[in-house]
Every structure is written in C-alpha cells, then in structure tokens.
Scaffold this motif. Sequence first.
Motif, PDB file in Angstrom:
ATOM      1  N   ALA A  46      -6.764 -10.269  -7.070  1.00 30.48           N
ATOM      2  CA  ALA A  46      -7.197 -10.524  -8.472  1.00 30.48           C
ATOM      3  C   ALA A  46      -8.476  -9.552  -8.692  1.00 30.48           C
ATOM      4  O   ALA A  46      -9.095  -9.311  -7.735  1.00 30.48           O
ATOM      5  CB  ALA A  46      -7.605 -12.028  -8.814  1.00 30.48           C
ATOM      6  N   ASP A  47      -8.757  -9.105  -9.835  1.00 32.19           N
ATOM      7  CA  ASP A  47      -9.598  -8.406 -10.286  1.00 32.19           C
ATOM      8  C   ASP A  47     -10.725  -9.051 -10.826  1.00 32.19           C
ATOM      9  O   ASP A  47     -10.666  -9.491 -11.835  1.00 32.19           O
ATOM     10  CB  ASP A  47      -9.209  -7.298 -11.328  1.00 32.19           C
ATOM     11  CG  ASP A  47     -10.264  -6.062 -11.506  1.00 32.19           C
ATOM     12  OD1 ASP A  47     -11.316  -6.324 -11.204  1.00 32.19           O
ATOM     13  OD2 ASP A  47      -9.822  -5.183 -12.252  1.00 32.19           O
ATOM     14  N   LEU A  48     -11.838  -9.173 -10.116  1.00 33.53           N
ATOM     15  CA  LEU A  48     -13.092 -10.034 -10.257  1.00 33.53           C
ATOM     16  C   LEU A  48     -14.215  -8.948 -10.397  1.00 33.53           C
ATOM     17  O   LEU A  48     -15.247  -9.465 -10.314  1.00 33.53           O
ATOM     18  CB  LEU A  48     -13.263 -11.033  -9.389  1.00 33.53           C
ATOM     19  CG  LEU A  48     -12.469 -12.202  -9.391  1.00 33.53           C
ATOM     20  CD1 LEU A  48     -12.088 -12.997  -8.097  1.00 33.53           C
ATOM     21  CD2 LEU A  48     -12.649 -13.179 -10.736  1.00 33.53           C
ATOM     22  N   GLU A  49     -13.964  -7.719 -10.855  1.00 34.18           N
ATOM     23  CA  GLU A  49     -15.149  -6.746 -10.699  1.00 34.18           C
ATOM     24  C   GLU A  49     -16.157  -7.156 -11.874  1.00 34.18           C
ATOM     25  O   GLU A  49     -15.824  -7.444 -12.935  1.00 34.18           O
ATOM     26  CB  GLU A  49     -14.523  -5.218 -11.002  1.00 34.18           C
ATOM     27  CG  GLU A  49     -15.387  -4.273 -10.721  1.00 34.18           C
ATOM     28  CD  GLU A  49     -14.797  -2.944 -10.755  1.00 34.18           C
ATOM     29  OE1 GLU A  49     -15.482  -1.854 -10.538  1.00 34.18           O
ATOM     30  OE2 GLU A  49     -13.866  -2.887 -11.344  1.00 34.18           O
ATOM     31  N   PHE A  50     -17.345  -7.056 -11.347  1.00 39.15           N
ATOM     32  CA  PHE A  50     -18.581  -7.276 -12.312  1.00 39.15           C
ATOM     33  C   PHE A  50     -18.444  -8.753 -12.779  1.00 39.15           C
ATOM     34  O   PHE A  50     -19.189  -9.028 -13.797  1.00 39.15           O
ATOM     35  CB  PHE A  50     -18.630  -6.396 -13.177  1.00 39.15           C
ATOM     36  CG  PHE A  50     -19.032  -4.867 -12.694  1.00 39.15           C
ATOM     37  CD1 PHE A  50     -20.454  -4.757 -12.096  1.00 39.15           C
ATOM     38  CD2 PHE A  50     -17.854  -3.836 -12.574  1.00 39.15           C
ATOM     39  CE1 PHE A  50     -20.562  -3.575 -11.607  1.00 39.15           C
ATOM     40  CE2 PHE A  50     -18.414  -2.638 -12.270  1.00 39.15           C
ATOM     41  CZ  PHE A  50     -19.724  -2.540 -11.582  1.00 39.15           C
ATOM     42  N   ALA A  51     -17.645  -9.593 -12.090  1.00 36.22           N
ATOM     43  CA  ALA A  51     -17.700 -10.856 -12.625  1.00 36.22           C
ATOM     44  C   ALA A  51     -18.790 -11.786 -12.407  1.00 36.22           C
ATOM     45  O   ALA A  51     -19.303 -11.525 -11.519  1.00 36.22           O
ATOM     46  CB  ALA A  51     -16.279 -11.775 -12.063  1.00 36.22           C
ATOM     47  N   GLN A  52     -19.172 -12.838 -13.233  1.00 38.25           N
ATOM     48  CA  GLN A  52     -20.467 -13.737 -12.940  1.00 38.25           C
ATOM     49  C   GLN A  52     -19.829 -15.068 -12.384  1.00 38.25           C
ATOM     50  O   GLN A  52     -19.058 -15.495 -13.113  1.00 38.25           O
ATOM     51  CB  GLN A  52     -21.024 -13.931 -14.332  1.00 38.25           C
ATOM     52  CG  GLN A  52     -21.604 -12.609 -14.859  1.00 38.25           C
ATOM     53  CD  GLN A  52     -22.575 -13.034 -16.113  1.00 38.25           C
ATOM     54  OE1 GLN A  52     -23.216 -13.660 -16.334  1.00 38.25           O
ATOM     55  NE2 GLN A  52     -21.970 -12.464 -17.398  1.00 38.25           N
ATOM     56  N   LEU A  53     -20.100 -15.174 -11.112  1.00 41.49           N
ATOM     57  CA  LEU A  53     -19.617 -16.295 -10.416  1.00 41.49           C
ATOM     58  C   LEU A  53     -20.698 -17.221  -9.952  1.00 41.49           C
ATOM     59  O   LEU A  53     -20.580 -18.127  -8.938  1.00 41.49           O
ATOM     60  CB  LEU A  53     -18.724 -15.833  -9.178  1.00 41.49           C
ATOM     61  CG  LEU A  53     -17.371 -15.113  -9.727  1.00 41.49           C
ATOM     62  CD1 LEU A  53     -16.843 -14.301  -8.624  1.00 41.49           C
ATOM     63  CD2 LEU A  53     -16.442 -16.228 -10.070  1.00 41.49           C
ATOM     64  N   GLN A  54     -21.901 -17.064 -10.498  1.00 43.74           N
ATOM     65  CA  GLN A  54     -23.141 -17.922 -10.087  1.00 43.74           C
ATOM     66  C   GLN A  54     -22.692 -19.389 -10.306  1.00 43.74           C
ATOM     67  O   GLN A  54     -21.989 -19.996 -11.087  1.00 43.74           O
ATOM     68  CB  GLN A  54     -24.360 -17.803 -11.065  1.00 43.74           C
ATOM     69  CG  GLN A  54     -24.637 -16.121 -11.048  1.00 43.74           C
ATOM     70  CD  GLN A  54     -24.433 -15.429 -12.158  1.00 43.74           C
ATOM     71  OE1 GLN A  54     -23.136 -15.503 -12.310  1.00 43.74           O
ATOM     72  NE2 GLN A  54     -25.200 -14.761 -12.951  1.00 43.74           N
ATOM     73  N   ASN A  55     -23.047 -20.208  -9.021  1.00 42.43           N
ATOM     74  CA  ASN A  55     -22.688 -21.545  -9.090  1.00 42.43           C
ATOM     75  C   ASN A  55     -21.235 -22.082  -9.158  1.00 42.43           C
ATOM     76  O   ASN A  55     -20.989 -23.054  -9.497  1.00 42.43           O
ATOM     77  CB  ASN A  55     -23.558 -22.415 -10.139  1.00 42.43           C
ATOM     78  CG  ASN A  55     -25.140 -22.289 -10.116  1.00 42.43           C
ATOM     79  OD1 ASN A  55     -25.540 -22.524  -8.955  1.00 42.43           O
ATOM     80  ND2 ASN A  55     -25.916 -21.629 -10.657  1.00 42.43           N
ATOM     81  N   ALA A  56     -20.434 -20.877  -9.252  1.00 37.83           N
ATOM     82  CA  ALA A  56     -19.000 -21.397  -9.455  1.00 37.83           C
ATOM     83  C   ALA A  56     -18.321 -22.040  -7.919  1.00 37.83           C
ATOM     84  O   ALA A  56     -19.054 -21.659  -6.849  1.00 37.83           O
ATOM     85  CB  ALA A  56     -18.236 -20.030  -9.493  1.00 37.83           C
ATOM     86  N   ASN A  57     -17.559 -22.751  -8.071  1.00 35.59           N
ATOM     87  CA  ASN A  57     -16.988 -23.463  -6.825  1.00 35.59           C
ATOM     88  C   ASN A  57     -15.780 -22.707  -6.436  1.00 35.59           C
ATOM     89  O   ASN A  57     -14.619 -22.670  -6.973  1.00 35.59           O
ATOM     90  CB  ASN A  57     -16.595 -24.823  -7.482  1.00 35.59           C
ATOM     91  CG  ASN A  57     -16.049 -25.529  -5.796  1.00 35.59           C
ATOM     92  OD1 ASN A  57     -15.912 -25.086  -5.079  1.00 35.59           O
ATOM     93  ND2 ASN A  57     -15.552 -26.954  -6.355  1.00 35.59           N
ATOM     94  N   LEU A  58     -15.741 -21.873  -5.572  1.00 29.37           N
ATOM     95  CA  LEU A  58     -14.487 -21.023  -5.006  1.00 29.37           C
ATOM     96  C   LEU A  58     -13.960 -21.675  -3.508  1.00 29.37           C
ATOM     97  O   LEU A  58     -13.395 -20.932  -2.592  1.00 29.37           O
ATOM     98  CB  LEU A  58     -15.160 -19.560  -4.495  1.00 29.37           C
ATOM     99  CG  LEU A  58     -15.556 -18.861  -5.801  1.00 29.37           C
ATOM    100  CD1 LEU A  58     -16.422 -17.617  -5.356  1.00 29.37           C
ATOM    101  CD2 LEU A  58     -14.299 -18.380  -6.478  1.00 29.37           C
ATOM    102  N   ALA A  59     -14.469 -23.005  -3.170  1.00 28.78           N
ATOM    103  CA  ALA A  59     -14.076 -23.620  -2.071  1.00 28.78           C
ATOM    104  C   ALA A  59     -12.651 -23.480  -1.726  1.00 28.78           C
ATOM    105  O   ALA A  59     -11.578 -23.895  -2.654  1.00 28.78           O
ATOM    106  CB  ALA A  59     -14.536 -25.117  -1.834  1.00 28.78           C
ATOM    107  N   ASN A  60     -12.179 -23.055  -0.539  1.00 29.33           N
ATOM    108  CA  ASN A  60     -11.062 -23.059  -0.177  1.00 29.33           C
ATOM    109  C   ASN A  60      -9.868 -22.180  -0.968  1.00 29.33           C
ATOM    110  O   ASN A  60      -8.618 -22.203  -0.836  1.00 29.33           O
ATOM    111  CB  ASN A  60     -10.102 -24.333   0.002  1.00 29.33           C
ATOM    112  CG  ASN A  60     -10.898 -25.353   0.808  1.00 29.33           C
ATOM    113  OD1 ASN A  60     -11.497 -24.818   2.084  1.00 29.33           O
ATOM    114  ND2 ASN A  60     -11.428 -26.507   0.519  1.00 29.33           N
TER     115      ASN A  60
END
Length: 270
Positions: free
Chosen positions: A198-212
């Motif tokens: 996936a293309d997440l270039e410059f995405a804002q992922l602050q406090n995101a839940n990326l678990a597993n």
Amino acid sequence: MSFRLAFAFVSIAALLVDPTDAVSQDMLRSVDLNSPEMTTSEMTRAEVDALLKSVPQGDGRAADLDGKRLSHLDLSGLDFTGGNLHLVKLNRTNLKGARFDRAILNQAWLIDADLTGASLVKASLLGTQMQRARLGGADLSGARITADLSGASLIGARLAGADLSADMRNQSMGLMRGVLKSADLRNADLSGANLSRADLEFAQLQNANLANCSLHRADLAGADLSDANVAGADFTEADLASALLPSAATLAEARNLDKARNLNLARRPR
C-alpha cells in the motif's frame, strides 16, 4: 550518443524495472472533473430513496445504481447496503451516516465526497476514486480497498481487517493497491489490516492502531507514525525513508523491523 544507442539503454533499463513497482494508471488524466458527467445528478434524493426502498428485503436482491450520476446530492443517512454502485458518480455528494455495507463501489467516483460516520463494512472499493474524501469515524472494517484515497481524511476511521494490498494477479492497468498518500489517519484503527504494498507516503498515522497489520513492501516514506501502536506489525521490506517512527519501546514489539528498507533514513522521536 546516437539515438539508436540511447534507445537501447532505455530499453534495457525498462527491462530491469520490477513490474510490481508500477503504479496504477492515473484515471484523472483523461477525465474532465468539471464536466456535467462528473458534477450533475440524473436523480433527486427522493428518487434515490424510493429506488432503495423498492427493493424487497431478505431475498438477496439489492438496489442497482450502476453508472448513475449522483454528484452534488444530499444522500446522507440513506441505506445502500449490498447495492451495486459500480461506476456511480458521487463527487462532492453528502453521504454522512450512509450505509454501504457489502456494497459494490468498484470504479466509482467519490472525489471530495463526505462520508463522515458512514458504514462501508466489507464493501468492495476496487479502482475507486476517493481523493480528498472525508471519512472521519467511518467504518471500513473488512473492506477490500484498492482505491485512491490521496489526501483523504480518515481521522478515527475503522479499517480493522481491511485489505488494501496490491492485486498481484491483475496488473493490466498497473499495480492496483490502496493509495493513502498524505491521508490523515490519526487515531484510525488498522489492526489486522493487510497493507502489503500500500502507498502510505506522507500519511499521518499519529496514535493509529497498526497492531498485527501487514506492512510488507508498503511505502511509508515521510509518514508520521509517532505514538502509533505497531505491536505485531510486519515491516518486511517496508520503505521507511524519512518516516517518523514511534518510540523504541513500541518498535520493539513490531516484527521484522530489521528487514525494512531505508531504516537508517527514518527519523526517531526525540
């Protein structure tokens, strides 16, 4: 250098490019977004609502809106569950709180659409154009997404178990994958999601839940992952150039971080 020799070098270089790194064709290049096809509606809200309600419930049938022009309408709160919205035009349409669970939205147009609080559980979004769409608090759990969500707002959205990975079987139009360039995913739930390539270039992922979740070969260059939960997330071959990483303690819970690309170019929290 002669033209023939230069052409030979270009041809050889083309052969060395990994075809799986190609991007999908830019559909916007050949489309006039200001044309009546993209900015008008052929139905009123009342007509859309009547069509949705005319389909008998419980017999497996669903509303068919294939190819309809529904841009700039207020369709907030309507129930499109299981409907066929293939190629539908919903640009700048108000879809707040609408339901699209299990709906087919393949190759639909939702540029600048407002889907705040909408439900798209297990919806199909293949080749869908959703640039700058507003999906704050929306539920896309289990959805199949190879949509272009560049610049979209998904603050607090739920994408648990969603599949945004590249379709490696069908590349006739280039690499179809979830594109979230510069998207706002603060506080979003992406636990267990497939973000492979996936293309997440410059995405804002602050406090995101990326678990597993799977970040295999995902492009996270320049992304902000500060305070993100990456416990169990697989970073194999993910591109982390200039990405802002979470704390060392949090990163210790991730998987295969040592196999990520450009880890030495990533930014560490102060």
